[in-house]
Enzyme design. Structure first.
Site, PDB file in Angstrom:
ATOM      1  N   SER A  13       0.817  -1.213   0.000  1.00 42.66           N
ATOM      2  CA  SER A  13       0.000   0.000   0.000  1.00 42.66           C
ATOM      3  C   SER A  13       0.853   1.266   0.000  1.00 42.66           C
ATOM      4  O   SER A  13       0.569   2.214  -0.737  1.00 42.66           O
ATOM      5  CB  SER A  13      -0.950  -0.005   1.202  1.00 42.66           C
ATOM      6  OG  SER A  13      -0.243  -0.180   2.412  1.00 42.66           O
ATOM      7  N   LYS A 108       9.003   1.135   9.187  1.00 42.82           N
ATOM      8  CA  LYS A 108       9.001   1.554  10.589  1.00 42.82           C
ATOM      9  C   LYS A 108       9.112   0.343  11.502  1.00 42.82           C
ATOM     10  O   LYS A 108       8.133  -0.379  11.702  1.00 42.82           O
ATOM     11  CB  LYS A 108       7.726   2.339  10.893  1.00 42.82           C
ATOM     12  CG  LYS A 108       7.602   3.622  10.072  1.00 42.82           C
ATOM     13  CD  LYS A 108       6.269   4.316  10.287  1.00 42.82           C
ATOM     14  CE  LYS A 108       6.189   5.596   9.472  1.00 42.82           C
ATOM     15  NZ  LYS A 108       4.885   6.270   9.646  1.00 42.82           N
ATOM     16  N   GLY A 139       6.185   9.990   9.027  1.00 42.67           N
ATOM     17  CA  GLY A 139       5.247  10.964   9.562  1.00 42.67           C
ATOM     18  C   GLY A 139       3.849  10.398   9.649  1.00 42.67           C
ATOM     19  O   GLY A 139       3.615   9.229   9.342  1.00 42.67           O
ATOM     20  N   SER A 141       0.742   9.278   8.532  1.00 45.66           N
ATOM     21  CA  SER A 141       0.229   9.018   7.185  1.00 45.66           C
ATOM     22  C   SER A 141      -0.290   7.598   7.055  1.00 45.66           C
ATOM     23  O   SER A 141       0.348   6.654   7.512  1.00 45.66           O
ATOM     24  CB  SER A 141       1.342   9.238   6.155  1.00 45.66           C
ATOM     25  OG  SER A 141       2.499   8.495   6.509  1.00 45.66           O
ATOM     26  N   LYS A 194       5.891   3.914  17.989  1.00 43.13           N
ATOM     27  CA  LYS A 194       4.474   4.285  18.055  1.00 43.13           C
ATOM     28  C   LYS A 194       3.589   3.108  17.687  1.00 43.13           C
ATOM     29  O   LYS A 194       2.422   3.042  18.103  1.00 43.13           O
ATOM     30  CB  LYS A 194       4.183   5.494  17.167  1.00 43.13           C
ATOM     31  CG  LYS A 194       4.605   5.343  15.708  1.00 43.13           C
ATOM     32  CD  LYS A 194       3.551   4.762  14.818  1.00 43.13           C
ATOM     33  CE  LYS A 194       4.079   4.545  13.420  1.00 43.13           C
ATOM     34  NZ  LYS A 194       3.095   3.997  12.486  1.00 43.13           N
ATOM     35  N   ARG A 258      -3.132  -0.761  10.982  1.00 41.80           N
ATOM     36  CA  ARG A 258      -3.063  -2.207  11.196  1.00 41.80           C
ATOM     37  C   ARG A 258      -2.797  -2.526  12.663  1.00 41.80           C
ATOM     38  O   ARG A 258      -3.334  -3.492  13.208  1.00 41.80           O
ATOM     39  CB  ARG A 258      -1.950  -2.812  10.341  1.00 41.80           C
ATOM     40  CG  ARG A 258      -2.143  -2.661   8.856  1.00 41.80           C
ATOM     41  CD  ARG A 258      -0.941  -3.221   8.108  1.00 41.80           C
ATOM     42  NE  ARG A 258      -0.956  -2.834   6.710  1.00 41.80           N
ATOM     43  CZ  ARG A 258      -0.002  -3.138   5.847  1.00 41.80           C
ATOM     44  NH1 ARG A 258       1.054  -3.841   6.261  1.00 41.80           N
ATOM     45  NH2 ARG A 258      -0.082  -2.749   4.589  1.00 41.80           N
ATOM     46  N   VAL A 282       1.326  -7.432   7.361  1.00 41.04           N
ATOM     47  CA  VAL A 282       2.309  -7.294   8.436  1.00 41.04           C
ATOM     48  C   VAL A 282       1.806  -6.316   9.499  1.00 41.04           C
ATOM     49  O   VAL A 282       1.299  -5.237   9.186  1.00 41.04           O
ATOM     50  CB  VAL A 282       3.656  -6.808   7.864  1.00 41.04           C
ATOM     51  CG1 VAL A 282       4.638  -6.505   8.992  1.00 41.04           C
ATOM     52  CG2 VAL A 282       4.230  -7.858   6.919  1.00 41.04           C
ATOM     53  N   GLU A 284       3.600  -4.416  12.194  1.00 43.41           N
ATOM     54  CA  GLU A 284       4.976  -4.136  12.604  1.00 43.41           C
ATOM     55  C   GLU A 284       5.130  -4.011  14.118  1.00 43.41           C
ATOM     56  O   GLU A 284       6.188  -4.319  14.673  1.00 43.41           O
ATOM     57  CB  GLU A 284       5.488  -2.863  11.924  1.00 43.41           C
ATOM     58  CG  GLU A 284       5.742  -2.992  10.427  1.00 43.41           C
ATOM     59  CD  GLU A 284       6.997  -3.793  10.097  1.00 43.41           C
ATOM     60  OE1 GLU A 284       7.630  -4.351  11.014  1.00 43.41           O
ATOM     61  OE2 GLU A 284       7.342  -3.857   8.902  1.00 43.41           O
TER      62      GLU A 284
END
Length: 338
Positions: A13, A108, A139, A141, A194, A258, A282, A284
């Protein structure tokens, strides 16, 4: 603006959304993917229905199964892949690169086995002579909103600000505003950690707790992120910006996230294996929680929320019990706990 070729490694994506932005900016994006079905769909139907349903891609967005074809003549190579594939893809990229190139990564996470940030993994695997610069693009998004051309802001972080400005120039437009920063460590720590807190936000919502609980979790979660970030060399001011609090807010509060969705299912009583199977993509934060669990202990950093989420994920800790334990911790002065 002169048209530039930009290779994007990863047909998910985010890679596809960034390709759309580059095409809107009259550049030449080429996506490298590893699945015939997705590559063919992008080229023939101008869609990527698995990752970005209902989005029509500009015809200028091309895809290929050949890494050599994707990077040939590219001014910039964007690495937009899950963190668990970073090393193997970078090994391939190191073999394929023929000249110094600006590398950008948008992944990330933290590597659990080494506690390395993704830029450090890239530096491990790609020869310095082939890296013109290494930029982190991060950032608040979601790819879905970028692809819909909704207003979004990101930060291009690099020790070499001139390279960050090149990335800024290639991606900025009326829908996507790009800032620059020289704090690579802070951008990566904020972007990775985060996701753990977003799992916690989802768990909180899944348990039926309200806005008060989630606001507290996000605020105290940012304190934990900042503590670890400063300990490894980040500028604390970075965590008040787009790659810090900005990224945390969007990931903890959106159904596009997610990590929030996975946490929400956990909070409703599903186990981790069930959740990951249902997600089909995934998550993360799960991998990052495993990495940070050991890293925080090694650095002697107090991260009780992160530790509680780790226990829920990997030690079958009851989520309500974990919350009770957090709420019952010893009294503290707030400013001394940041």
């Amino acid at each position: 603006m002169t048209q530039k070729k930009v290779a994007i490694l990863g047909a998910g994506s985010w890679g596809t959304g960034l390709a759309l932005v580059l095409a809107d900016n009259n550049h030449q994006p080429v996506i490298w993917g590893n699945l015939d079905k997705i590559v063919n769909e992008i080229n023939e139907s101008h869609t990527n229905s698995h990752y970005l349903p209902d989005i029509i891609l500009p015809t200028e967005v091309k895809a290929t199964l050949s890494l050599d074809e994707a990077i040939d003549g590219a001014e910039i190579v964007v690495i937009a892949i899950p963190t668990n594939a970073m090393r193997i893809v970078c090994k391939q990229l190191n073999e394929a690169l023929k000249e110094p190139t600006i590398l950008v990564h948008v992944s990330k996470g933290i590597e659990p086995e080494t506690n390395l940030r993704m830029s450090e993994v890239i530096e491990d695997e790609i020869d310095a002579s082939k890296r013109k610069a290494l930029v982190v693009l991060s950032g608040p998004s979601h790819a879905e909103e970028v692809a819909l051309r909704h207003p979004t802001t990101l930060c291009a972080s690099c020790k070499d600000l001139s390279a960050a400005e090149i990335v800024q120039d290639r991606f900025i437009n009326n829908n996507l505003r790009i800032y620059t920063n020289d704090d690579v460590i802070g951008a990566e720590i904020g972007g990775a950690l985060k996701n753990i807190i977003a799992l916690g936000a989802g768990i909180s919502d899944g348990l039926g707790y309200g806005d008060n609980a989630k606001a507290a979790l996000m605020t105290r979660g940012m304190a934990e992120i900042t503590r670890l970030g400063v300990a490894v060399g980040s500028n604390p001011q970075t965590f008040y910006g787009l790659t810090g609090i900005g990224d945390l807010i969007v990931t903890c509060t959106s159904v596009h996230s997610r990590n929030w969705r996975a946490g929400n299912m956990l909070g409703k009583g599903e186990n981790l294996d069930e959740v990951l199977e249902k997600m089909g993509m995934v998550v993360e934060g799960v991998r990052t929680a495993k990495a940070v669990h050991g890293w925080a202990k090694k650095l002697d950093i107090d991260m009780p929320i992160t530790e509680s989420i780790y226990a829920i994920l990997f030690e079958n800790k009851d989520a309500r019990e974990a919350v009770d334990l957090l709420m019952g911790r010893e009294k503290k002065i707030e400013k001394e706990s940041f």
